[in-house]
Design a protein around this motif. Sequence first.
Motif, PDB file in Angstrom:
ATOM      1  N   LEU A 183      51.976  -2.896  60.188  1.00 30.53           N
ATOM      2  CA  LEU A 183      50.941  -3.096  61.203  1.00 30.53           C
ATOM      3  C   LEU A 183      50.932  -4.517  61.742  1.00 30.53           C
ATOM      4  O   LEU A 183      50.747  -4.727  62.943  1.00 30.53           O
ATOM      5  CB  LEU A 183      49.564  -2.738  60.646  1.00 30.53           C
ATOM      6  N   SER A 184      51.170  -5.500  60.871  1.00 30.68           N
ATOM      7  CA  SER A 184      51.224  -6.889  61.345  1.00 30.68           C
ATOM      8  C   SER A 184      52.392  -7.093  62.299  1.00 30.68           C
ATOM      9  O   SER A 184      52.256  -7.744  63.334  1.00 30.68           O
ATOM     10  CB  SER A 184      51.346  -7.852  60.163  1.00 30.68           C
ATOM     11  N   SER A 185      53.543  -6.518  61.954  1.00 28.09           N
ATOM     12  CA  SER A 185      54.699  -6.657  62.845  1.00 28.09           C
ATOM     13  C   SER A 185      54.440  -5.953  64.175  1.00 28.09           C
ATOM     14  O   SER A 185      54.861  -6.440  65.230  1.00 28.09           O
ATOM     15  CB  SER A 185      55.965  -6.117  62.182  1.00 28.09           C
ATOM     16  N   MET A 186      53.728  -4.819  64.145  1.00 26.41           N
ATOM     17  CA  MET A 186      53.394  -4.113  65.385  1.00 26.41           C
ATOM     18  C   MET A 186      52.444  -4.943  66.246  1.00 26.41           C
ATOM     19  O   MET A 186      52.571  -4.954  67.473  1.00 26.41           O
ATOM     20  CB  MET A 186      52.763  -2.753  65.086  1.00 26.41           C
ATOM     21  N   VAL A 187      51.507  -5.649  65.630  1.00 26.36           N
ATOM     22  CA  VAL A 187      50.587  -6.486  66.394  1.00 26.36           C
ATOM     23  C   VAL A 187      51.366  -7.597  67.099  1.00 26.36           C
ATOM     24  O   VAL A 187      51.173  -7.849  68.292  1.00 26.36           O
ATOM     25  CB  VAL A 187      49.489  -7.075  65.480  1.00 26.36           C
ATOM     26  N   PHE A 188      52.269  -8.257  66.379  1.00 28.11           N
ATOM     27  CA  PHE A 188      53.057  -9.324  66.995  1.00 28.11           C
ATOM     28  C   PHE A 188      53.981  -8.774  68.072  1.00 28.11           C
ATOM     29  O   PHE A 188      54.161  -9.381  69.121  1.00 28.11           O
ATOM     30  CB  PHE A 188      53.858 -10.089  65.935  1.00 28.11           C
ATOM     31  N   TRP A 189      54.573  -7.599  67.831  1.00 28.05           N
ATOM     32  CA  TRP A 189      55.457  -6.980  68.822  1.00 28.05           C
ATOM     33  C   TRP A 189      54.665  -6.606  70.073  1.00 28.05           C
ATOM     34  O   TRP A 189      55.109  -6.874  71.190  1.00 28.05           O
ATOM     35  CB  TRP A 189      56.139  -5.756  68.227  1.00 28.05           C
ATOM     36  N   MET A 190      53.491  -5.991  69.900  1.00 24.84           N
ATOM     37  CA  MET A 190      52.673  -5.591  71.046  1.00 24.84           C
ATOM     38  C   MET A 190      52.193  -6.819  71.820  1.00 24.84           C
ATOM     39  O   MET A 190      52.102  -6.777  73.047  1.00 24.84           O
ATOM     40  CB  MET A 190      51.463  -4.763  70.603  1.00 24.84           C
ATOM     41  N   ARG A 191      51.916  -7.884  71.119  1.00 28.91           N
ATOM     42  CA  ARG A 191      51.490  -9.106  71.797  1.00 28.91           C
ATOM     43  C   ARG A 191      52.609  -9.635  72.693  1.00 28.91           C
ATOM     44  O   ARG A 191      52.357 -10.133  73.789  1.00 28.91           O
ATOM     45  CB  ARG A 191      51.101 -10.150  70.756  1.00 28.91           C
TER      46      ARG A 191
END
Length: 132
Positions: A83-91
């Motif tokens: 989920l953390s990697s998805m947040v950074f990717w989406m950002r």
Amino acid sequence: MLVPFLIMLREGIEAALIVGIIASYLKQTGRGQWMPAVWIGVFLAAALSLLVGGGLELMSAEFPQKQQELFEGIVGLVAVGILSSMVFWMRKVARSIKHSLHTSLDHALAGSKHQVTALIAMVFFAVAREGL
């Protein structure tokens, strides 16, 4: 029970957003006949997510209490990492995701003989990423 529900709701909304962008682009460009392929991708990804979730649930039920807690802790840490990697990717890609989806759709549907497979795979991976 509220926290897993909120996480699932958030991921479901993200998956619906991606599928909505794809569906609206297909309709706008006169490619509405490809919608069954979109739904096939969605249903295959949902089935995979349910199977993996059921498999994890069955696997954790086989463990003794102490090992089950350790397993849940490890799965929780992996989930936090994903989920953390998805947040950074989406950002990073939030501003260009619509354009990149449209470009990917154009490439997938541009005269290849595997157009249906490409569209199903594109939707499958987009929804499976959120579902898993």
